[in-house]
Design a protein around this motif. Structure first.
Motif, PDB file in Angstrom:
ATOM      1  N   ASP A   4       0.836  -1.214   0.000  1.00 50.25           N
ATOM      2  CA  ASP A   4       0.000   0.000   0.000  1.00 50.25           C
ATOM      3  C   ASP A   4       0.864   1.254   0.000  1.00 50.25           C
ATOM      4  OD1 ASP A   4      -2.152  -1.599   0.043  1.00 50.25           O
ATOM      5  OD2 ASP A   4      -2.826  -1.110   2.084  1.00 50.25           O
ATOM      6  N   LYS A   5       1.961   1.201   0.760  1.00 48.57           N
ATOM      7  CA  LYS A   5       2.835   2.383   0.844  1.00 48.57           C
ATOM      8  C   LYS A   5       3.502   2.642  -0.512  1.00 48.57           C
ATOM      9  CE  LYS A   5       3.845   1.992   5.758  1.00 48.57           C
ATOM     10  NZ  LYS A   5       4.781   1.433   6.721  1.00 48.57           N
ATOM     11  N   VAL A   6       3.934   1.556  -1.168  1.00 48.57           N
ATOM     12  CA  VAL A   6       4.615   1.699  -2.460  1.00 48.57           C
ATOM     13  C   VAL A   6       3.658   2.282  -3.508  1.00 48.57           C
ATOM     14  CG1 VAL A   6       5.659   0.393  -4.374  1.00 48.57           C
ATOM     15  CG2 VAL A   6       6.326  -0.102  -2.015  1.00 48.57           C
ATOM     16  N   ILE A   7       2.457   1.733  -3.575  1.00 47.43           N
ATOM     17  CA  ILE A   7       1.530   2.229  -4.611  1.00 47.43           C
ATOM     18  C   ILE A   7       1.069   3.656  -4.292  1.00 47.43           C
ATOM     19  CG2 ILE A   7      -0.603   1.135  -3.697  1.00 47.43           C
ATOM     20  CD1 ILE A   7       0.368   1.590  -7.406  1.00 47.43           C
ATOM     21  N   THR A   8       1.015   3.999  -3.014  1.00 49.87           N
ATOM     22  CA  THR A   8       0.629   5.371  -2.653  1.00 49.87           C
ATOM     23  C   THR A   8       1.679   6.357  -3.154  1.00 49.87           C
ATOM     24  OG1 THR A   8      -0.532   4.543  -0.720  1.00 49.87           O
ATOM     25  CG2 THR A   8      -0.017   6.889  -0.718  1.00 49.87           C
ATOM     26  N   VAL A   9       2.961   6.011  -2.993  1.00 50.58           N
ATOM     27  CA  VAL A   9       4.034   6.900  -3.482  1.00 50.58           C
ATOM     28  C   VAL A   9       3.954   7.007  -5.009  1.00 50.58           C
ATOM     29  CG1 VAL A   9       6.544   7.134  -3.763  1.00 50.58           C
ATOM     30  CG2 VAL A   9       5.600   6.460  -1.546  1.00 50.58           C
ATOM     31  N   LEU A  10       3.789   5.875  -5.684  1.00 50.44           N
ATOM     32  CA  LEU A  10       3.767   5.887  -7.152  1.00 50.44           C
ATOM     33  C   LEU A  10       2.543   6.636  -7.686  1.00 50.44           C
ATOM     34  CD1 LEU A  10       5.097   2.285  -7.656  1.00 50.44           C
ATOM     35  CD2 LEU A  10       6.183   4.354  -8.522  1.00 50.44           C
ATOM     36  N   LYS A  11       1.447   6.559  -6.972  1.00 43.62           N
ATOM     37  CA  LYS A  11       0.233   7.263  -7.406  1.00 43.62           C
ATOM     38  C   LYS A  11       0.400   8.774  -7.283  1.00 43.62           C
ATOM     39  CE  LYS A  11      -3.878   4.416  -6.912  1.00 43.62           C
ATOM     40  NZ  LYS A  11      -4.639   4.974  -8.001  1.00 43.62           N
ATOM     41  N   MET A  31      15.250  -5.718  -4.234  1.00 42.52           N
ATOM     42  CA  MET A  31      14.640  -6.983  -4.677  1.00 42.52           C
ATOM     43  C   MET A  31      13.186  -7.075  -4.156  1.00 42.52           C
ATOM     44  SD  MET A  31      14.710  -9.787  -6.195  1.00 42.52           S
ATOM     45  CE  MET A  31      16.236 -10.578  -6.571  1.00 42.52           C
ATOM     46  N   ASN A  32      13.013  -6.677  -2.908  1.00 50.86           N
ATOM     47  CA  ASN A  32      11.669  -6.704  -2.329  1.00 50.86           C
ATOM     48  C   ASN A  32      10.734  -5.729  -3.061  1.00 50.86           C
ATOM     49  OD1 ASN A  32       9.738  -7.639  -0.612  1.00 50.86           O
ATOM     50  ND2 ASN A  32      10.246  -6.236   1.060  1.00 50.86           N
ATOM     51  N   ILE A  33      11.273  -4.548  -3.391  1.00 54.36           N
ATOM     52  CA  ILE A  33      10.472  -3.560  -4.133  1.00 54.36           C
ATOM     53  C   ILE A  33      10.084  -4.134  -5.493  1.00 54.36           C
ATOM     54  CG2 ILE A  33      10.531  -1.285  -5.284  1.00 54.36           C
ATOM     55  CD1 ILE A  33      10.245  -1.080  -2.206  1.00 54.36           C
ATOM     56  N   SER A  34      11.041  -4.806  -6.137  1.00 62.28           N
ATOM     57  CA  SER A  34      10.765  -5.383  -7.443  1.00 62.28           C
ATOM     58  C   SER A  34       9.667  -6.461  -7.344  1.00 62.28           C
ATOM     59  CB  SER A  34      12.084  -5.918  -7.997  1.00 62.28           C
ATOM     60  OG  SER A  34      11.883  -6.952  -8.865  1.00 62.28           O
ATOM     61  N   ASN A  35       9.687  -7.233  -6.250  1.00 59.53           N
ATOM     62  CA  ASN A  35       8.623  -8.238  -6.043  1.00 59.53           C
ATOM     63  C   ASN A  35       7.264  -7.574  -5.806  1.00 59.53           C
ATOM     64  OD1 ASN A  35      10.361 -10.362  -6.325  1.00 59.53           O
ATOM     65  ND2 ASN A  35      10.793 -10.540  -4.126  1.00 59.53           N
ATOM     66  N   ILE A  36       7.300  -6.465  -5.091  1.00 53.89           N
ATOM     67  CA  ILE A  36       6.037  -5.750  -4.833  1.00 53.89           C
ATOM     68  C   ILE A  36       5.462  -5.172  -6.130  1.00 53.89           C
ATOM     69  CG2 ILE A  36       5.091  -3.662  -3.719  1.00 53.89           C
ATOM     70  CD1 ILE A  36       6.826  -4.419  -1.267  1.00 53.89           C
ATOM     71  N   ILE A  37       6.356  -4.655  -6.976  1.00 55.72           N
ATOM     72  CA  ILE A  37       5.908  -4.120  -8.278  1.00 55.72           C
ATOM     73  C   ILE A  37       5.267  -5.249  -9.093  1.00 55.72           C
ATOM     74  CG2 ILE A  37       6.689  -3.143 -10.498  1.00 55.72           C
ATOM     75  CD1 ILE A  37       6.712  -1.024  -8.300  1.00 55.72           C
ATOM     76  N   LYS A  38       5.836  -6.442  -8.994  1.00 57.07           N
ATOM     77  CA  LYS A  38       5.292  -7.598  -9.725  1.00 57.07           C
ATOM     78  C   LYS A  38       3.877  -7.909  -9.192  1.00 57.07           C
ATOM     79  CE  LYS A  38       5.690 -11.883 -11.713  1.00 57.07           C
ATOM     80  NZ  LYS A  38       4.330 -12.172 -11.389  1.00 57.07           N
ATOM     81  N   GLU A  39       3.747  -7.902  -7.855  1.00 59.80           N
ATOM     82  CA  GLU A  39       2.419  -8.161  -7.252  1.00 59.80           C
ATOM     83  C   GLU A  39       1.400  -7.111  -7.700  1.00 59.80           C
ATOM     84  OE1 GLU A  39       1.894  -8.547  -2.952  1.00 59.80           O
ATOM     85  OE2 GLU A  39       3.847  -9.532  -2.888  1.00 59.80           O
ATOM     86  N   LEU A  40       1.846  -5.843  -7.705  1.00 57.78           N
ATOM     87  CA  LEU A  40       0.929  -4.762  -8.114  1.00 57.78           C
ATOM     88  C   LEU A  40       0.535  -4.924  -9.583  1.00 57.78           C
ATOM     89  CD1 LEU A  40       2.699  -1.831  -6.234  1.00 57.78           C
ATOM     90  CD2 LEU A  40       0.334  -2.572  -5.840  1.00 57.78           C
ATOM     91  N   SER A  41       1.493  -5.381 -10.418  1.00 58.41           N
ATOM     92  CA  SER A  41       1.185  -5.614 -11.835  1.00 58.41           C
ATOM     93  C   SER A  41       0.148  -6.728 -11.946  1.00 58.41           C
ATOM     94  CB  SER A  41       2.436  -5.999 -12.620  1.00 58.41           C
ATOM     95  OG  SER A  41       3.421  -5.035 -12.438  1.00 58.41           O
ATOM     96  N   ASP A  42       0.292  -7.760 -11.117  1.00 63.50           N
ATOM     97  CA  ASP A  42      -0.696  -8.854 -11.114  1.00 63.50           C
ATOM     98  C   ASP A  42      -2.072  -8.340 -10.700  1.00 63.50           C
ATOM     99  OD1 ASP A  42       1.279 -10.553 -11.879  1.00 63.50           O
ATOM    100  OD2 ASP A  42       1.587 -11.453  -9.892  1.00 63.50           O
ATOM    101  N   ASP A  43      -2.104  -7.306  -9.838  1.00 64.85           N
ATOM    102  CA  ASP A  43      -3.396  -6.716  -9.433  1.00 64.85           C
ATOM    103  C   ASP A  43      -4.016  -5.880 -10.550  1.00 64.85           C
ATOM    104  OD1 ASP A  43      -3.039  -7.800  -6.937  1.00 64.85           O
ATOM    105  OD2 ASP A  43      -2.399  -5.929  -5.978  1.00 64.85           O
ATOM    106  N   GLY A  44      -3.205  -5.566 -11.586  1.00 61.13           N
ATOM    107  CA  GLY A  44      -3.751  -4.807 -12.715  1.00 61.13           C
ATOM    108  C   GLY A  44      -3.148  -3.416 -12.883  1.00 61.13           C
ATOM    109  N   TYR A  45      -2.233  -3.027 -11.982  1.00 60.94           N
ATOM    110  CA  TYR A  45      -1.569  -1.724 -12.164  1.00 60.94           C
ATOM    111  C   TYR A  45      -0.594  -1.851 -13.340  1.00 60.94           C
ATOM    112  CZ  TYR A  45      -3.400  -0.241  -7.648  1.00 60.94           C
ATOM    113  OH  TYR A  45      -4.238   0.099  -6.619  1.00 60.94           O
ATOM    114  N   GLN A  71      -8.310   7.639  -1.807  1.00 61.36           N
ATOM    115  CA  GLN A  71      -7.933   8.807  -2.609  1.00 61.36           C
ATOM    116  C   GLN A  71      -9.149   9.704  -2.905  1.00 61.36           C
ATOM    117  OE1 GLN A  71      -6.389   7.712  -6.539  1.00 61.36           O
ATOM    118  NE2 GLN A  71      -7.741   5.971  -6.591  1.00 61.36           N
ATOM    119  N   TYR A  72     -10.346   9.186  -2.652  1.00 55.37           N
ATOM    120  CA  TYR A  72     -11.558   9.996  -2.847  1.00 55.37           C
ATOM    121  C   TYR A  72     -12.098  10.538  -1.522  1.00 55.37           C
ATOM    122  CZ  TYR A  72     -11.240   7.784  -7.368  1.00 55.37           C
ATOM    123  OH  TYR A  72     -10.773   7.363  -8.585  1.00 55.37           O
ATOM    124  N   LEU A  73     -11.363  10.313  -0.428  1.00 52.80           N
ATOM    125  CA  LEU A  73     -11.840  10.737   0.899  1.00 52.80           C
ATOM    126  C   LEU A  73     -10.843  11.693   1.547  1.00 52.80           C
ATOM    127  CD1 LEU A  73     -12.932   7.220   2.202  1.00 52.80           C
ATOM    128  CD2 LEU A  73     -14.470   9.087   1.598  1.00 52.80           C
TER     129      LEU A  73
END
Ligand code: BTN
Length: 322
Positions: A4-11, A31-45, A71-73
């Motif tokens: 959540d923290k990673v995608i919040t920064v990228l958003k 390496m951990n960040i790269s794995n998280i990016i992979k997970e986020l890509s799997d979620d559709g980002y 992000q809407y609140l």
């Protein structure tokens, strides 16, 4: 959660953000960040990735999560997201018993035992709906809560109008309809403290069919149920709509005495129509004439006017009754 923290920064960044920056920021490895990016890509980002520059977010999927909804609140406190649960109302009941605070919201992508009114089930498939429960700890007397569900229906109808630009109708007391098809149901459950008849808490459960295909609704549901998509052929952003519903509920419960029932009257489908209901084991037909100050339905049956406080009422020409 690190994801959540990673995608919040990228958003929140219009530019590339390096893996090294993210790793340092959150005290983890690249390496951990790269794995998280992979997970986020799997979620559709979808990310653009450039060597030495890092990652840039190109698009976000139409999914529900605390990050997407908040992000809407103005304030992201008290939001609980579950990928799947039996029923958000049941989950909320447990939270309420263990002291969850007023205004807590539980929302999910999929309910395996979604509950409807009168012991019915509520069809809650994944990837297309909004299923949420809001915890309200009233400070008023029980009888002052008689219009609660109607006010919640107004909050939802207004959210749909704001986000989707669609004016929906409400079928007394708490079904929201579009083109005669039910696209949303509301189930309010109260925990009452017996002796002084006050409500310890109310759980307001809202289910909205957003992006379901018409063919998704099988059997009995096929005639009666629809979604915002099946009725308008447009897909809607579920996170934005969830955010707007929560915003309206927060406003409503921050000012528990305020009644916004004029809008309810304006969009209430029953008024002026022939309606059918059961009373004392008999099926009765009458004309719905209006609503009183407690939002009870006034039905003219012959010379008499019957006041309906709750229950199922069918309307001729709507919801399978002709
Ligand atoms: C009805 O139309 O009969 C009421 C449906 C209410 C459905 C919502 S979905 C979120 C919350 N959790 C449930 O199990 N039910 C409500």
């Amino acid at each position: 959660m690190l994801k959540d923290k990673v995608i919040t920064v990228l958003k929140s960044s219009d530019d590339f953000v390096s893996g090294e920056y993210l790793a340092n920021q959150f005290g983890t490895s690249r390496m951990n960040i790269s794995n998280i990016i992979k997970e986020l890509s799997d979620d559709g980002y979808v990310f653009v990735k450039k060597t030495r520059k890092g990652y840039k977010l190109q698009s976000s999927p139409n999914i529900l999560s605390v990050v997407e909804v908040s992000q809407y609140l103005d304030c992201e406190n008290n939001l609980v997201y579950l990928e799947e649960t039996t029923s958000t109302n049941e989950y909320m009941k447990e939270l309420a018993k263990s002291g969850a605070s007023d205004g807590t919201v539980v929302f999910t992508d999929h309910q395996t035992k979604g509950k409807g009114r009168l012991g019915k089930s509520f069809y809650s498939p994944k990837n297309c709906g909004i299923y949420l429960s809001y915890l309200y700890r009233p400070t008023c007397k029980l009888n002052e809560l008689s219009t609660l569900t109607a006010q919640v229906a107004v909050a939802v109808a207004r959210a749909i109008e704001t986000v989707c630009g669609i004016k929906v109708a409400v079928k007394w007391v708490n079904d929201i309809l579009l083109n005669g098809k039910k696209i949303c149901g509301i189930l309010t459950e109260l925990a009452v403290i017996g002796e002084n008849m006050t409500a310890e808490y109310a759980i307001v459960g809202i289910g909205i069919n957003v992006n379901n295909e018409a063919s998704d609704f099988k059997g009995e549901l096929h005639k009666k149920a629809g979604s915002l998509y099946s009725e308008t052929k447009k897909k809607y952003n579920r996170a934005e709509l969830t955010g707007e519903v929560i915003k309206n509920l927060r406003k409503l419960f921050a000012n528990e005495k305020a009644k916004d029932l004029d809008y309810y009257k304006e969009i209430c489908l029953n008024i002026g129509k022939e309606v059918v209901f059961e009373k004392d084991g008999k099926t009765i037909t009458g004309i719905a004439e209006g609503l009183d100050d407690n939002n009870a339905l006034l039905v003219k049956v012959g010379e008499e006017t019957i006041t309906l406080v709750s229950g199922e009422v069918s309307i001729r020409g709507v919801d399978g009754y002709y």
